[in-house]
Design a protein around this motif. Sequence first.
Motif, PDB file in Angstrom:
ATOM      1  N   THR A  18      33.447 -17.597   4.474  1.00  0.00           N
ATOM      2  CA  THR A  18      33.769 -16.817   3.337  1.00  0.00           C
ATOM      3  C   THR A  18      32.725 -16.485   2.041  1.00  0.00           C
ATOM      4  O   THR A  18      31.753 -17.036   2.810  1.00  0.00           O
ATOM      5  N   ILE A  19      33.183 -16.637   1.365  1.00  0.00           N
ATOM      6  CA  ILE A  19      31.926 -15.655   0.390  1.00  0.00           C
ATOM      7  C   ILE A  19      31.093 -16.917   0.037  1.00  0.00           C
ATOM      8  O   ILE A  19      29.333 -17.103  -0.828  1.00  0.00           O
ATOM      9  N   ALA A  20      31.542 -18.550   0.443  1.00  0.00           N
ATOM     10  CA  ALA A  20      31.474 -19.524  -0.571  1.00  0.00           C
ATOM     11  C   ALA A  20      29.419 -19.963   0.094  1.00  0.00           C
ATOM     12  O   ALA A  20      28.802 -20.118  -0.238  1.00  0.00           O
ATOM     13  N   PHE A  21      29.377 -19.133   1.459  1.00  0.00           N
ATOM     14  CA  PHE A  21      28.421 -19.580   2.461  1.00  0.00           C
ATOM     15  C   PHE A  21      27.270 -18.371   1.489  1.00  0.00           C
ATOM     16  O   PHE A  21      27.499 -17.195   1.404  1.00  0.00           O
ATOM     17  N   GLY A  22      25.406 -18.694   1.998  1.00  0.00           N
ATOM     18  CA  GLY A  22      24.572 -17.591   1.625  1.00  0.00           C
ATOM     19  C   GLY A  22      24.034 -17.820   0.777  1.00  0.00           C
ATOM     20  O   GLY A  22      22.756 -17.815   0.100  1.00  0.00           O
ATOM     21  N   MET A  23      24.309 -18.480  -0.494  1.00  0.00           N
ATOM     22  CA  MET A  23      23.589 -18.424  -1.632  1.00  0.00           C
ATOM     23  C   MET A  23      22.917 -19.141  -1.605  1.00  0.00           C
ATOM     24  O   MET A  23      22.123 -18.735  -3.012  1.00  0.00           O
ATOM     25  N   GLY A  24      22.633 -20.207  -0.841  1.00  0.00           N
ATOM     26  CA  GLY A  24      21.586 -21.269  -1.133  1.00  0.00           C
ATOM     27  C   GLY A  24      20.775 -21.148  -0.255  1.00  0.00           C
ATOM     28  O   GLY A  24      19.938 -22.153   0.187  1.00  0.00           O
ATOM     29  N   ILE A  25      20.758 -20.298   1.128  1.00  0.00           N
ATOM     30  CA  ILE A  25      20.395 -20.202   2.084  1.00  0.00           C
ATOM     31  C   ILE A  25      18.931 -18.716   2.387  1.00  0.00           C
ATOM     32  O   ILE A  25      19.299 -17.858   1.788  1.00  0.00           O
ATOM     33  N   ASP A  26      17.755 -19.452   2.636  1.00  0.00           N
ATOM     34  CA  ASP A  26      17.176 -19.298   2.301  1.00  0.00           C
ATOM     35  C   ASP A  26      16.649 -18.115   3.892  1.00  0.00           C
ATOM     36  O   ASP A  26      15.113 -18.980   4.478  1.00  0.00           O
ATOM     37  N   LYS A  27      17.955 -17.920   4.508  1.00  0.00           N
ATOM     38  CA  LYS A  27      16.873 -17.155   5.695  1.00  0.00           C
ATOM     39  C   LYS A  27      16.623 -15.443   5.655  1.00  0.00           C
ATOM     40  O   LYS A  27      17.274 -14.740   5.617  1.00  0.00           O
ATOM     41  N   PRO A  28      15.228 -15.581   5.721  1.00  0.00           N
ATOM     42  CA  PRO A  28      14.563 -14.094   5.594  1.00  0.00           C
ATOM     43  C   PRO A  28      14.717 -13.195   6.907  1.00  0.00           C
ATOM     44  O   PRO A  28      14.718 -12.270   6.380  1.00  0.00           O
ATOM     45  N   ASP A  29      15.242 -13.787   7.965  1.00  0.00           N
ATOM     46  CA  ASP A  29      15.612 -12.932   9.403  1.00  0.00           C
ATOM     47  C   ASP A  29      17.597 -12.965   9.998  1.00  0.00           C
ATOM     48  O   ASP A  29      16.980 -12.306  11.032  1.00  0.00           O
ATOM     49  N   VAL A  30      18.003 -12.892   8.559  1.00  0.00           N
ATOM     50  CA  VAL A  30      19.275 -12.623   9.006  1.00  0.00           C
ATOM     51  C   VAL A  30      19.131 -10.816   9.690  1.00  0.00           C
ATOM     52  O   VAL A  30      18.510 -10.054   8.220  1.00  0.00           O
ATOM     53  N   ARG A  31      19.685 -10.326  10.359  1.00  0.00           N
ATOM     54  CA  ARG A  31      19.895  -8.437  11.178  1.00  0.00           C
ATOM     55  C   ARG A  31      20.621  -8.467  10.749  1.00  0.00           C
ATOM     56  O   ARG A  31      20.758  -7.276  10.574  1.00  0.00           O
ATOM     57  N   TYR A  32      22.326  -8.516  10.471  1.00  0.00           N
ATOM     58  CA  TYR A  32      23.540  -7.899   9.706  1.00  0.00           C
ATOM     59  C   TYR A  32      24.289  -8.880   9.309  1.00  0.00           C
ATOM     60  O   TYR A  32      24.134 -10.367   9.540  1.00  0.00           O
ATOM     61  N   VAL A  33      24.751  -8.423   8.255  1.00  0.00           N
ATOM     62  CA  VAL A  33      25.901  -8.997   7.069  1.00  0.00           C
ATOM     63  C   VAL A  33      27.280  -7.389   8.011  1.00  0.00           C
ATOM     64  O   VAL A  33      27.321  -6.288   7.519  1.00  0.00           O
ATOM     65  N   ILE A  34      28.421  -8.557   8.249  1.00  0.00           N
ATOM     66  CA  ILE A  34      28.797  -7.720   8.751  1.00  0.00           C
ATOM     67  C   ILE A  34      30.373  -8.240   7.719  1.00  0.00           C
ATOM     68  O   ILE A  34      30.584  -9.259   7.678  1.00  0.00           O
ATOM     69  N   HIS A  35      31.341  -6.940   6.661  1.00  0.00           N
ATOM     70  CA  HIS A  35      32.430  -7.548   6.267  1.00  0.00           C
ATOM     71  C   HIS A  35      33.904  -7.363   7.495  1.00  0.00           C
ATOM     72  O   HIS A  35      34.268  -5.809   7.174  1.00  0.00           O
ATOM     73  N   HIS A  36      34.114  -8.033   7.780  1.00  0.00           N
ATOM     74  CA  HIS A  36      35.552  -8.217   7.816  1.00  0.00           C
ATOM     75  C   HIS A  36      36.208  -7.907   7.032  1.00  0.00           C
ATOM     76  O   HIS A  36      37.024  -6.847   8.035  1.00  0.00           O
ATOM     77  N   ASP A  37      36.936  -8.012   6.127  1.00  0.00           N
ATOM     78  CA  ASP A  37      37.904  -7.570   5.152  1.00  0.00           C
ATOM     79  C   ASP A  37      37.029  -6.900   3.946  1.00  0.00           C
ATOM     80  O   ASP A  37      35.640  -7.188   3.505  1.00  0.00           O
ATOM     81  N   ILE A  38      37.448  -5.620   3.514  1.00  0.00           N
ATOM     82  CA  ILE A  38      36.738  -5.102   2.021  1.00  0.00           C
ATOM     83  C   ILE A  38      36.598  -6.331   1.273  1.00  0.00           C
ATOM     84  O   ILE A  38      36.934  -7.055   1.130  1.00  0.00           O
TER      85      ILE A  38
END
Length: 729
Positions: free
Chosen positions: A291-311
């Motif tokens: 859910t959107i709870a993830f990622g705000m504190g993650i400093d991972k520079p090499d995420v290669r894709y972000v998929i939105h299953h829902d709008i």
Amino acid sequence: MEIEKSLYDNLQEFFGFDAFKGDQEAIITNILNKKDTFVIMPTGGGKSICYQLPALMSAGTAIVISPLIALMKNQVDQLRAFGGRDSIAHFLNSSLTKGEITRVKADVTSGQTKLLYVAPESLTKEDNIAFLQSISVSFVAVDEAHCISEWGHDFRPEYRKIRTILNEIGDNIPIIALTATATPKVQSDIRKNLQMTDATLFKSSFNRSNLYYEVRPKKNVVKEIVKFIRNNVGKTGIIYCLSRKKVEEIAEVLNINGIKALPYHAGLDAKTRAETQDKFLMEDVQVIVATIAFGMGIDKPDVRYVIHHDIPKSMEGYYQETGRAGRDGGEGHCLSFYSKKDVDKLIKFMKDKPVSEREIGTQILKEVIDYSESSVCRRKQILHYFGEKFDETGCNSMCDNCRSTKTHFEAEEDLVKVLNFIKEEGDKFDDQHIINVFIGQNNQPVSAYKHDEHALFGYGKDKGVNYWNSLIRQAELSDFVKKDIDHYGLLVLTEEGRKYLSNPYALKFILNKEMEAGDEEDGDEAGQASGALDTELLKMLKDLRKKIAKQKSLPPFVIFQDPSLDEMCTHYPVSIEELKQIHGVGAGKALKFGAPFVQLIKQYVEDNNIERAQDLVVKSTANKSALKVSIIQNIDRKIALDDIAGSKGISYEDLLKEVESIVYSGTKINIGYFVDEMIDQDRQDEVFDYFRSAEEDSIKTALKELGEEDYTYEDIQLMRIKFISELGN
């Protein structure tokens, strides 16, 4: 020059960098000069150094107000690694024990701590206010400052109290407010609320040139996601879903299909969430479904894709979440799936909210809908939303719209009519109202303003809603009109629009693609077949099905349904195990009827040298297996189907679909006890006789043949389930 020298020395000493990025140097100098500072910088632009470096260089302790515990922990760990001692940075939040809080306060008081991270909730506690009054505060950094505004994508009421508390802590404490997403409206809210109207503004471009933006209609979404990930082997990514349930389901599907994935949402305990983040950072898992709870504190520079299953719920949220891809400047693919059903769901969620909140939420959501449905350069639309002008030629085909073929139309004549309507009638109407007038859609607001009597009422009926949506959307993107956010998105004629009316010129706009209706879920009988069918094989399989049906004195659809044959012609299953993965087959049917089909397909593949696209064979999750097992157990105990539906919290119609799917997969169940209650024996015999000789199992066709006055849709559905179960399984 002294500041400049020490700035670079400290940058090298603490962070190992030789040069600043963008406005970093000017921002840090501004803070060191004790001036209020407002920083708007996209994700990956280096916001944290803007307050970390001046904090390390200043006397006293900088207070950093941050909304997420994960983000605090991440940054504190990094600072301790850079600074070489644990006391250099601490956080103060609800996750600490009393002993840990005592130690934090001792380090701060002794002057060893240069940065103290505080959650906004912790800031309001009286003992924390008293403690902060007793120490020397160098400045206050308000991170994720958009949380202050109701128009921001992550509004938090506690953020509204920050200014009052800072006034209690001390006089004239400099503030730096930082955000990665802020529309002009949100910027204004931040300045007002933090009382920093004189703050120096540093605004970087929102353009992330390395990100590729794509929106697809939501059809067979799980298959599309698995296919996408299999085509990006070795790359890490994040999939965002709106509900925790969907997060769990998608993570399970990915694992079943050999993709290492973990779920992440607020319903998991803190330890599990921390472990999941660590596994993602260490690349023990390839994909996080969140859910959107993830990622705000993650400093991972090499995420290669972000998929939105829902709008996504807002453009800010979308920008923030897609911004987690390609932070190192490398490849970043941002793929979103769009369906009208998602929109309806989000609107439904808003129904119970207060009117003002609902109005704001509806407008914010409308921007996402316009973005998803438009054929205009996606990058141009994103940047326009954040108040930045952009020429789409600069996109360099880094979005699906710029890569696709477009249909243009001459806009001058109709644009003049729309702009004139706004000018003459005043800035009182939103785009929907204007479109209703132009297509002749009479409703209460239209008649209330007597626009059903206007000369332009129904003028553009033949052109349709999509055309007028395209025209008004691009009039806005061209700055001929703007939305008055404070007044529910009413359209206002701009200076540019007035100039155009005085001196119109020919211009072409792009017609929006009509978004295909997307399936909300995978797994319905409809929509399972791919367009790329092998028609020759399909004919052979239908002949085989007919032959076996004749031998067994059964209608062909009892053996396998058409959608199952279609899928066999796309995926070419050459073993019973592979056949079980075909939609509507299941273990029972695969074992009972599968051998000759698999044999035929295997021979056909060999004879025609077919390279099987195994990346398209998606194993379905067992996410509904617990429900199915429970339904079978209840049927064995002869519990009425409508009672089973009630106990499972689903509708009777949905229960029949579940029972149907159990039976079509080859499992024999006995619902005779319930059918006998609902339908008398003569009518049962009549329906059975009909299906014995029917060429297809369509309920609508059966109703026409048997008489709609004698049977309901559910009657026929029940009898079809009984028929398939007794004769086919």
